[in-house]
Design an enzyme around this catalytic site. Structure first.
Site, PDB file in Angstrom:
ATOM      1  N   TYR A 144       4.015  50.397  23.759  1.00  0.00           N
ATOM      2  CA  TYR A 144       5.152  50.340  24.519  1.00  0.00           C
ATOM      3  C   TYR A 144       5.174  51.321  25.727  1.00  0.00           C
ATOM      4  O   TYR A 144       5.097  52.461  25.523  1.00  0.00           O
ATOM      5  CB  TYR A 144       6.560  50.542  23.560  1.00  0.00           C
ATOM      6  CG  TYR A 144       7.918  50.186  24.432  1.00  0.00           C
ATOM      7  CD1 TYR A 144       8.223  48.924  24.573  1.00  0.00           C
ATOM      8  CD2 TYR A 144       8.624  51.314  24.613  1.00  0.00           C
ATOM      9  CE1 TYR A 144       9.448  48.918  25.329  1.00  0.00           C
ATOM     10  CE2 TYR A 144      10.102  50.941  25.397  1.00  0.00           C
ATOM     11  CZ  TYR A 144      10.400  49.689  25.598  1.00  0.00           C
ATOM     12  OH  TYR A 144      11.521  49.453  26.275  1.00  0.00           O
ATOM     13  N   ASP A 239       0.366  56.890  29.203  1.00  0.00           N
ATOM     14  CA  ASP A 239       1.903  57.071  29.175  1.00  0.00           C
ATOM     15  C   ASP A 239       2.154  58.212  28.212  1.00  0.00           C
ATOM     16  O   ASP A 239       1.829  57.979  27.049  1.00  0.00           O
ATOM     17  CB  ASP A 239       2.268  55.542  28.530  1.00  0.00           C
ATOM     18  CG  ASP A 239       3.598  55.606  28.455  1.00  0.00           C
ATOM     19  OD1 ASP A 239       4.492  56.582  28.490  1.00  0.00           O
ATOM     20  OD2 ASP A 239       4.206  54.437  28.212  1.00  0.00           O
ATOM     21  N   LYS A 267      11.563  61.220  28.363  1.00  0.00           N
ATOM     22  CA  LYS A 267      12.059  61.859  27.247  1.00  0.00           C
ATOM     23  C   LYS A 267      12.262  63.539  27.330  1.00  0.00           C
ATOM     24  O   LYS A 267      13.144  63.910  28.112  1.00  0.00           O
ATOM     25  CB  LYS A 267      11.173  61.238  26.106  1.00  0.00           C
ATOM     26  CG  LYS A 267      11.316  59.918  25.848  1.00  0.00           C
ATOM     27  CD  LYS A 267      10.885  59.265  24.389  1.00  0.00           C
ATOM     28  CE  LYS A 267      11.410  57.900  24.553  1.00  0.00           C
ATOM     29  NZ  LYS A 267      10.314  56.818  24.539  1.00  0.00           N
TER      30      LYS A 267
HETATM   31  C1  LIG Z   1      10.376  55.515  25.455  1.00  0.00           C
HETATM   32  C2  LIG Z   1       9.291  55.172  26.178  1.00  0.00           C
HETATM   33  C3  LIG Z   1       8.930  54.310  27.209  1.00  0.00           C
HETATM   34  C4  LIG Z   1      10.293  53.844  28.055  1.00  0.00           C
HETATM   35  O1  LIG Z   1      11.284  54.962  28.355  1.00  0.00           O
HETATM   36  P1  LIG Z   1      12.641  54.461  28.624  1.00  0.00           P
HETATM   37  O2  LIG Z   1      13.394  55.664  29.099  1.00  0.00           O
HETATM   38  O3  LIG Z   1      13.320  54.045  27.326  1.00  0.00           O
HETATM   39  O4  LIG Z   1      12.739  53.466  29.612  1.00  0.00           O
HETATM   40  C5  LIG Z   1       7.835  54.076  27.755  1.00  0.00           C
HETATM   41  N1  LIG Z   1       6.840  54.528  27.027  1.00  0.00           N
HETATM   42  C6  LIG Z   1       6.617  55.302  25.972  1.00  0.00           C
HETATM   43  C7  LIG Z   1       5.382  55.671  25.347  1.00  0.00           C
HETATM   44  C8  LIG Z   1       7.968  55.392  25.439  1.00  0.00           C
HETATM   45  O5  LIG Z   1       7.781  56.139  24.047  1.00  0.00           O
END
Ligand SMILES: *Cc1c(COP(=O)(O)O)cnc(C)c1O
Length: 430
Positions: A144, A239, A267
């Protein structure tokens, strides 16, 4: 436990908010039941609106690595608030946090702040496309990268075929530029490269997958990915929205000793405030507006309150590097002990753990990719989830999610989690 007020609030919320929540996983659709409305949190614990207390294994999906309402962060944010909430001008704080991040992470010279992980990943691929003058990207099934169109692509039958949008509203045109590969399967990536020679701008990956449950990369997988990207003159995007400033100070890059071309954050770097960021070496970042032609902007990007929360959190991490070993060891202990408990009871389980992230997959001995994650016994997880919830332990409400351990989870919390898990087994066989 009673959830009277949570139930009432959820009914009310559903009248005004789609599904009653502002982010789907919060609705408990996967595990069933009524979502719990929280009112406060401190250290390792959450308190709900019915005054039930829970050990928190979500930690706001990762950001609260220091535990909730850390006194130093709380104080810093409170002081910052007095200076105003937002100016829409540069502030000194933005340079301070940029400098701290760049000094902590290898391979990056410049960083741009945004407001979420979604924005970070969306901007990172635009930058990669602008820099390489290529259009297509490769992502992995089950990874994701936020909810922007290019990433909402379903797993097709063949990894090398055109992706199909898995959300209405994503156009076929967008979907066909996102190609899918299988996590931990380098041959699947090779095949996509071969079928799309000279067209791949970037490969984006969660270096420790966390959004199909926790799935660590197999030995050599990330190294081979690095090599494939170099051979094909494509950029490697890590990511690190989950793993950044969690796996290590330098993120998964430091944990695995691999350097990506672009890194995205979210995060932890906001310390609980809405923050994202993306970073790369100078040569790439100079393509970004206003220096270069790739446009990217944000009214509230670099917001001073958010920056203060992030900067204070990151400084605390930097000044106590032991924390990473500490929480990683705690997580390993929890995973190992839990596994023993289930094993002794003859319950088939795979517990994936990597740094301070872990997931319990029932009914499997191994989970290395999305398909295997979906073959886990999610019914059993749902029972486990509700049993623990009833007994004051808050797990992520889905078997496809990762547990995040904070520095406030100590022996007492681990012991209680193990004890309730043992009781869960007796309850199952009652
Ligand atoms: C949470 C997450 C996102 C998206 O971040 P948001 O702040 O929810 O938009 C993207 N990549 C990874 C790996 C994530 O865990």
């Amino acid at each position: 436990m009673l959830y009277q007020r949570s139930s009432a609030l959820f009914r009310e919320a559903q009248k005004y908010i789609p599904g009653g929540v502002n982010s789907p996983v919060r609705a408990f659709k996967s595990v069933g039941g009524v979502p719990i409305f929280m009112k406060s949190a401190k250290g390792a614990y959450l308190l709900d609106v019915d005054n039930n207390k829970y050990i928190d294994y979500i930690n706001s999906w990762g950001p609260m690595i220091l535990g909730h309402t850390h006194p130093i962060v709380l104080n810093a944010v409170t002081e910052q608030l007095k200076n105003g909430f937002s100016f829409g001008t540069p502030t000194e704080l933005e340079t301070e946090i940029a400098k701290l991040i760049i000094e902590s992470v290898s391979g990056i010279d410049k960083i741009r702040m945004v407001n979420s992980g979604t924005e970070a990943c969306m901007s990172a691929i635009r930058l990669a496309r602008g820099f390489t003058a290529k259009n297509k990207i490769i992502k992995f099934e089950g990874c994701y990268h936020g909810h922007s169109d290019a990433f909402l692509i379903k797993a097709g039958s063949g990894a090398a075929t055109f992706g199909n949008p898995n959300s209405p509203g994503v156009t076929q045109g967008t979907a066909q530029d996102t190609l899918l590969a299988v996590y931990n399967d380098i041959e699947s990536v090779k095949a996509v490269f071969e079928n799309n020679k000279g067209e791949i701008a970037a490969v984006i990956i969660e270096p420790i997958a966390g959004n199909m449950g926790c799935i660590p990369p197999k030995k050599g997988f990330l190294e081979n990915l690095r090599k494939l990207c170099d051979e094909n003159k494509s950029l490697l995007i890590f990511d690190e929205v989950m793993t950044g400033f969690r796996a290590k100070l330098g993120g998964a890059q430091e944990f695995f000793n691999i350097t990506a071309d672009i890194i995205t954050y979210g995060k932890v770097i906001g310390g609980g405030m809405p923050v994202g960021a993306f970073a790369a070496r100078k040569e790439i970042m100079s393509f970004l507006s206003p220096e270069g032609p790739v446009y990217q902007a944000g009214t509230l990007s670099g917001n001073p309150i958010a920056m203060r929360a992030g900067l204070t959190t990151l400084s605390l991490l930097k000044n106590d590097l032991q924390i990473f070993d500490r929480i990683n060891t705690t997580t390993q202990l929890l995973a190992t002990e839990l596994k023993n408990i289930f094993k002794e009871a003859g319950i088939k389980v795979c517990i994936n753990q990597c740094s301070s992230m872990m997931t319990v997959f029932f009914g499997r001995l191994e989970v290395n990719n999305f398909e295997e994650a979906s073959m886990a016994d999610h019914n059993m997880f749902n029972k486990y989830f509700h049993y623990l919830l009833k007994n004051g332990i808050y797990l992520p409400p889905s078997g496809y999610e990762t547990w995040f351990i904070s520095d406030c989870i100590k022996q007492a919390e681990i012991d209680k989690t193990l004890e309730i898990s043992r009781k869960f087994i007796s309850y199952l066989y009652k």
